[in-house]
Design a protein around this motif. Structure first.
Motif, PDB file in Angstrom:
ATOM      1  N   PHE A  62       7.094   9.722   9.865  1.00  0.00           N
ATOM      2  CA  PHE A  62       5.952   8.905  10.252  1.00  0.00           C
ATOM      3  C   PHE A  62       4.673   9.668   9.927  1.00  0.00           C
ATOM      4  O   PHE A  62       4.567  10.866  10.186  1.00  0.00           O
ATOM      5  CB  PHE A  62       6.026   8.568  11.744  1.00  0.00           C
ATOM      6  N   ARG A  63       3.709   8.938   9.351  1.00  0.00           N
ATOM      7  CA  ARG A  63       2.485   9.578   8.880  1.00  0.00           C
ATOM      8  C   ARG A  63       1.261   8.819   9.390  1.00  0.00           C
ATOM      9  O   ARG A  63       1.310   7.613   9.625  1.00  0.00           O
ATOM     10  CB  ARG A  63       2.468   9.633   7.356  1.00  0.00           C
ATOM     11  N   TYR A  64       0.146   9.604   9.505  1.00  0.00           N
ATOM     12  CA  TYR A  64      -1.143   9.022   9.889  1.00  0.00           C
ATOM     13  C   TYR A  64      -2.200   9.506   8.918  1.00  0.00           C
ATOM     14  O   TYR A  64      -2.255  10.706   8.563  1.00  0.00           O
ATOM     15  CB  TYR A  64      -1.529   9.422  11.312  1.00  0.00           C
ATOM     16  N   SER A  65      -3.060   8.577   8.496  1.00  0.00           N
ATOM     17  CA  SER A  65      -4.179   8.913   7.617  1.00  0.00           C
ATOM     18  C   SER A  65      -5.464   8.396   8.245  1.00  0.00           C
ATOM     19  O   SER A  65      -5.564   7.198   8.548  1.00  0.00           O
ATOM     20  CB  SER A  65      -3.990   8.290   6.225  1.00  0.00           C
ATOM     21  N   CYS A  66      -6.428   9.272   8.442  1.00  0.00           N
ATOM     22  CA  CYS A  66      -7.678   8.843   9.063  1.00  0.00           C
ATOM     23  C   CYS A  66      -8.613   8.186   8.051  1.00  0.00           C
ATOM     24  O   CYS A  66      -9.622   7.594   8.415  1.00  0.00           O
ATOM     25  CB  CYS A  66      -8.381  10.024   9.736  1.00  0.00           C
ATOM     26  N   GLU A  67      -8.278   8.285   6.762  1.00  0.00           N
ATOM     27  CA  GLU A  67      -9.097   7.660   5.718  1.00  0.00           C
ATOM     28  C   GLU A  67      -8.335   6.563   4.988  1.00  0.00           C
ATOM     29  O   GLU A  67      -8.795   6.055   3.961  1.00  0.00           O
ATOM     30  CB  GLU A  67      -9.567   8.721   4.708  1.00  0.00           C
ATOM     31  N   ASN A  68      -7.139   6.207   5.498  1.00  0.00           N
ATOM     32  CA  ASN A  68      -6.313   5.154   4.905  1.00  0.00           C
ATOM     33  C   ASN A  68      -6.018   5.436   3.429  1.00  0.00           C
ATOM     34  O   ASN A  68      -6.054   4.537   2.578  1.00  0.00           O
ATOM     35  CB  ASN A  68      -6.975   3.782   5.039  1.00  0.00           C
ATOM     36  N   LYS A  69      -5.692   6.692   3.130  1.00  0.00           N
ATOM     37  CA  LYS A  69      -5.358   7.054   1.762  1.00  0.00           C
ATOM     38  C   LYS A  69      -3.962   6.525   1.408  1.00  0.00           C
ATOM     39  O   LYS A  69      -3.118   6.337   2.271  1.00  0.00           O
ATOM     40  CB  LYS A  69      -5.394   8.573   1.592  1.00  0.00           C
ATOM     41  N   ALA A  70      -3.727   6.333   0.122  1.00  0.00           N
ATOM     42  CA  ALA A  70      -2.448   5.798  -0.337  1.00  0.00           C
ATOM     43  C   ALA A  70      -1.320   6.792  -0.088  1.00  0.00           C
ATOM     44  O   ALA A  70      -1.490   8.006  -0.227  1.00  0.00           O
ATOM     45  CB  ALA A  70      -2.538   5.462  -1.822  1.00  0.00           C
ATOM     46  N   CYS A  71      -0.155   6.234   0.296  1.00  0.00           N
ATOM     47  CA  CYS A  71       1.039   7.060   0.538  1.00  0.00           C
ATOM     48  C   CYS A  71       2.226   6.315  -0.051  1.00  0.00           C
ATOM     49  O   CYS A  71       2.667   5.304   0.512  1.00  0.00           O
ATOM     50  CB  CYS A  71       1.217   7.293   2.042  1.00  0.00           C
ATOM     51  N   ASN A  72       2.738   6.793  -1.192  1.00  0.00           N
ATOM     52  CA  ASN A  72       3.874   6.151  -1.857  1.00  0.00           C
ATOM     53  C   ASN A  72       3.624   4.654  -2.087  1.00  0.00           C
ATOM     54  O   ASN A  72       4.497   3.812  -1.851  1.00  0.00           O
ATOM     55  CB  ASN A  72       5.157   6.337  -1.058  1.00  0.00           C
ATOM     56  N   GLY A  73       2.423   4.340  -2.529  1.00  0.00           N
ATOM     57  CA  GLY A  73       2.093   2.965  -2.839  1.00  0.00           C
ATOM     58  C   GLY A  73       1.572   2.168  -1.660  1.00  0.00           C
ATOM     59  O   GLY A  73       1.119   1.035  -1.836  1.00  0.00           O
ATOM     60  N   TYR A  74       1.630   2.710  -0.457  1.00  0.00           N
ATOM     61  CA  TYR A  74       1.143   2.001   0.729  1.00  0.00           C
ATOM     62  C   TYR A  74      -0.186   2.593   1.157  1.00  0.00           C
ATOM     63  O   TYR A  74      -0.372   3.817   1.172  1.00  0.00           O
ATOM     64  CB  TYR A  74       2.152   2.107   1.871  1.00  0.00           C
ATOM     65  N   ARG A  75      -1.141   1.720   1.487  1.00  0.00           N
ATOM     66  CA  ARG A  75      -2.451   2.169   1.945  1.00  0.00           C
ATOM     67  C   ARG A  75      -2.691   1.613   3.344  1.00  0.00           C
ATOM     68  O   ARG A  75      -2.776   0.400   3.531  1.00  0.00           O
ATOM     69  CB  ARG A  75      -3.539   1.695   0.982  1.00  0.00           C
ATOM     70  N   GLY A  76      -2.797   2.507   4.304  1.00  0.00           N
ATOM     71  CA  GLY A  76      -3.023   2.097   5.677  1.00  0.00           C
ATOM     72  C   GLY A  76      -3.027   3.309   6.580  1.00  0.00           C
ATOM     73  O   GLY A  76      -2.660   4.427   6.172  1.00  0.00           O
ATOM     74  N   PRO A  77      -3.421   3.160   7.856  1.00  0.00           N
ATOM     75  CA  PRO A  77      -3.549   4.312   8.753  1.00  0.00           C
ATOM     76  C   PRO A  77      -2.215   4.892   9.210  1.00  0.00           C
ATOM     77  O   PRO A  77      -2.108   6.102   9.412  1.00  0.00           O
ATOM     78  CB  PRO A  77      -4.348   3.744   9.935  1.00  0.00           C
ATOM     79  N   LEU A  78      -1.199   4.066   9.406  1.00  0.00           N
ATOM     80  CA  LEU A  78       0.108   4.525   9.875  1.00  0.00           C
ATOM     81  C   LEU A  78       1.176   4.069   8.898  1.00  0.00           C
ATOM     82  O   LEU A  78       1.173   2.921   8.456  1.00  0.00           O
ATOM     83  CB  LEU A  78       0.421   3.991  11.276  1.00  0.00           C
ATOM     84  N   ALA A  79       2.114   4.968   8.592  1.00  0.00           N
ATOM     85  CA  ALA A  79       3.150   4.638   7.618  1.00  0.00           C
ATOM     86  C   ALA A  79       4.518   5.082   8.118  1.00  0.00           C
ATOM     87  O   ALA A  79       4.653   6.132   8.752  1.00  0.00           O
ATOM     88  CB  ALA A  79       2.850   5.301   6.274  1.00  0.00           C
ATOM     89  N   ILE A  80       5.510   4.251   7.839  1.00  0.00           N
ATOM     90  CA  ILE A  80       6.921   4.587   8.063  1.00  0.00           C
ATOM     91  C   ILE A  80       7.494   4.952   6.709  1.00  0.00           C
ATOM     92  O   ILE A  80       7.508   4.132   5.784  1.00  0.00           O
ATOM     93  CB  ILE A  80       7.681   3.388   8.664  1.00  0.00           C
ATOM     94  N   VAL A  81       7.981   6.174   6.584  1.00  0.00           N
ATOM     95  CA  VAL A  81       8.387   6.691   5.282  1.00  0.00           C
ATOM     96  C   VAL A  81       9.860   7.073   5.304  1.00  0.00           C
ATOM     97  O   VAL A  81      10.329   7.688   6.274  1.00  0.00           O
ATOM     98  CB  VAL A  81       7.536   7.925   4.888  1.00  0.00           C
ATOM     99  N   PHE A  82      10.605   6.685   4.275  1.00  0.00           N
ATOM    100  CA  PHE A  82      11.978   7.165   4.120  1.00  0.00           C
ATOM    101  C   PHE A  82      12.364   7.110   2.655  1.00  0.00           C
ATOM    102  O   PHE A  82      11.683   6.506   1.815  1.00  0.00           O
ATOM    103  CB  PHE A  82      12.954   6.382   4.997  1.00  0.00           C
ATOM    104  N   CYS A  83      13.454   7.773   2.347  1.00  0.00           N
ATOM    105  CA  CYS A  83      13.902   7.913   0.970  1.00  0.00           C
ATOM    106  C   CYS A  83      15.385   7.565   0.922  1.00  0.00           C
ATOM    107  O   CYS A  83      16.195   8.152   1.639  1.00  0.00           O
ATOM    108  CB  CYS A  83      13.659   9.339   0.491  1.00  0.00           C
ATOM    109  N   SER A  84      15.746   6.592   0.084  1.00  0.00           N
ATOM    110  CA  SER A  84      17.137   6.170   0.036  1.00  0.00           C
ATOM    111  C   SER A  84      17.425   5.503  -1.303  1.00  0.00           C
ATOM    112  O   SER A  84      16.549   4.866  -1.893  1.00  0.00           O
ATOM    113  CB  SER A  84      17.435   5.195   1.181  1.00  0.00           C
ATOM    114  N   LYS A  85      18.646   5.645  -1.773  1.00  0.00           N
ATOM    115  CA  LYS A  85      19.086   4.954  -2.981  1.00  0.00           C
ATOM    116  C   LYS A  85      19.732   3.612  -2.635  1.00  0.00           C
ATOM    117  O   LYS A  85      20.096   2.859  -3.539  1.00  0.00           O
ATOM    118  CB  LYS A  85      20.072   5.813  -3.758  1.00  0.00           C
ATOM    119  N   GLU A  86      19.855   3.310  -1.359  1.00  0.00           N
ATOM    120  CA  GLU A  86      20.466   2.058  -0.935  1.00  0.00           C
ATOM    121  C   GLU A  86      19.419   0.959  -0.786  1.00  0.00           C
ATOM    122  O   GLU A  86      18.223   1.219  -0.630  1.00  0.00           O
ATOM    123  CB  GLU A  86      21.193   2.258   0.400  1.00  0.00           C
ATOM    124  N   ARG A  87      19.895  -0.274  -0.823  1.00  0.00           N
ATOM    125  CA  ARG A  87      19.029  -1.425  -0.574  1.00  0.00           C
ATOM    126  C   ARG A  87      19.056  -1.702   0.925  1.00  0.00           C
ATOM    127  O   ARG A  87      20.047  -2.176   1.460  1.00  0.00           O
ATOM    128  CB  ARG A  87      19.508  -2.636  -1.370  1.00  0.00           C
TER     129      ARG A  87
END
Length: 343
Positions: A62-87
């Motif tokens: 879980f990530r927070y950005s105070c400037e809403n910078k892009a994170c893996n294609g998502y731009r917003g203050p809070l992000a849920i991040v994970f990495c998987s080869k599955e659908r």
């Protein structure tokens, strides 16, 4: 020929559910920390929770950005991040704690499909796409809001994860019909038919058959008579004097079923009365007149309801069934004068 069938298709049997709470303390220092990281050429525009969250077969950050910078294609203050080869199908909701301690949902619950790859893991970042900030507030505005207490922002992530698997199909089995309980009906029939009876009551020249096991279990008086070495314990014959037969039958019904007969039904049987019941009626009239000067109807009903629930009242009715019948008639609305002449 008739045929019937059916099935149950379940799409949620593999869904994993969980929640993660992240407290960002020293929240006012986040911009400074990010600026220090940039100066160190770390290139980070967000802060991340140190502890990864394992749910199902997936690991989340879980990530927070105070400037809403892009994170893996998502731009917003809070992000849920994970990495998987599955659908993966992901349903999530994000909540922020207010100063009153309640968590309030930011944005609506959302669903996304993470398109993995068979050959390598694919990163994904998801969250409400609000470029203005949490609840439309910038980092500086958030610091002065109800969402930050003691320089701490507390966020809760609720996640549901469904792997890409086939749905579960089960045959539909008709629900078994459970019959209504019949124990009261059966015990009443036992009394009325006298099946397997071993005790006889003699009341006003009439013989009533009963069962010692039920009598002993339900009445202390009968238990002493039938097990205490008294004459009745040998003869199994109990003589009941000074009691109307209809009243005594109502008493036995109460012992067997915990229910008294309907008041009108009992009146229609034309029960006789004696000096004792006449005296009781006169006393009841005097008490009622005295009480009417001090309390109203609602108070009397409230007191009566409390009395009827007391264990002592139940024992009283077992020993003197006339009282229970009279109270039942009185509660049904029968005037005291009719009560005294009927009983």
């Amino acid at each position: 020929m008739q045929a019937s069938g059916g099935e149950s298709t379940k799409f949620d049997h593999m869904v994993a559910k969980g929640e993660y709470v992240w407290r960002i303390e020293g929240f006012s220092w986040v911009p400074c920390a990010l600026e220090q990281d940039m100066a160190a050429d770390w290139g980070c525009h967000w802060v991340q929770a140190d502890t990864a969250f394992r749910l199902g077969d997936q690991t989340f950050n879980f990530r927070y950005s105070c400037e809403n910078k892009a994170c893996n294609g998502y731009r917003g203050p809070l992000a849920i991040v994970f990495c998987s080869k599955e659908r993966i199908a992901l349903r999530y909701g994000i909540y922020v704690r207010a100063r009153n301690g309640e968590f309030v949902q930011w944005s609506q619950t959302s669903k996304v499909i993470h398109h993995g790859d068979r050959h390598w893991d694919r990163h994904g970042a998801y969250g409400p796409a609000d470029s203005r900030g949490i609840f439309g507030l910038s980092h500086e505005e958030l610091l002065q809001s109800e969402w930050v207490e003691n320089d701490t922002l507390t966020v809760k992530f609720e996640l549901e994860v469904r792997p890409h698997q086939d749905e579960e199909i089960l045959p539909m089995i008709p629900a078994a019909e459970v019959p209504e309980p019949t124990i009261l009906k059966d015990t009443r029939a036992l009394l009325e038919q006298g099946t397997c009876s071993d005790v006889r009551f003699m009341v006003q020249g009439e013989e009533i058959e009963a069962h010692s096991q039920i009598l002993c279990a339900r009445s202390e008086v009968f238990r002493k008579q039938l097990t205490g070495g008294m004459q009745e314990s040998i003869s199994k014959v109990i003589l009941i004097e000074d009691c109307d037969i209809a009243i005594f039958k109502a008493f036995l019904q109460f012992l067997y079923t915990d229910q008294l007969p309907d008041a009108q039904e009992l009146v229609q049987k034309g029960t006789s009365h004696n000096n004792e019941t006449e005296s009781y009626g006169r006393e009841l009239s005097r008490i009622q007149a005295k009480l009417s000067e001090q309390v109203d109807t609602s108070q009397v009903c409230g007191i009566l309801c409390q009395v009827l629930t007391l264990p002592a009242y139940v024992e009283l009715v077992k020993k003197w069934p006339q009282i229970g019948v009279k109270v039942s008639l009185f509660s049904a609305g029968m005037p005291v004068r009719e009560l005294s002449t009927t009983m």
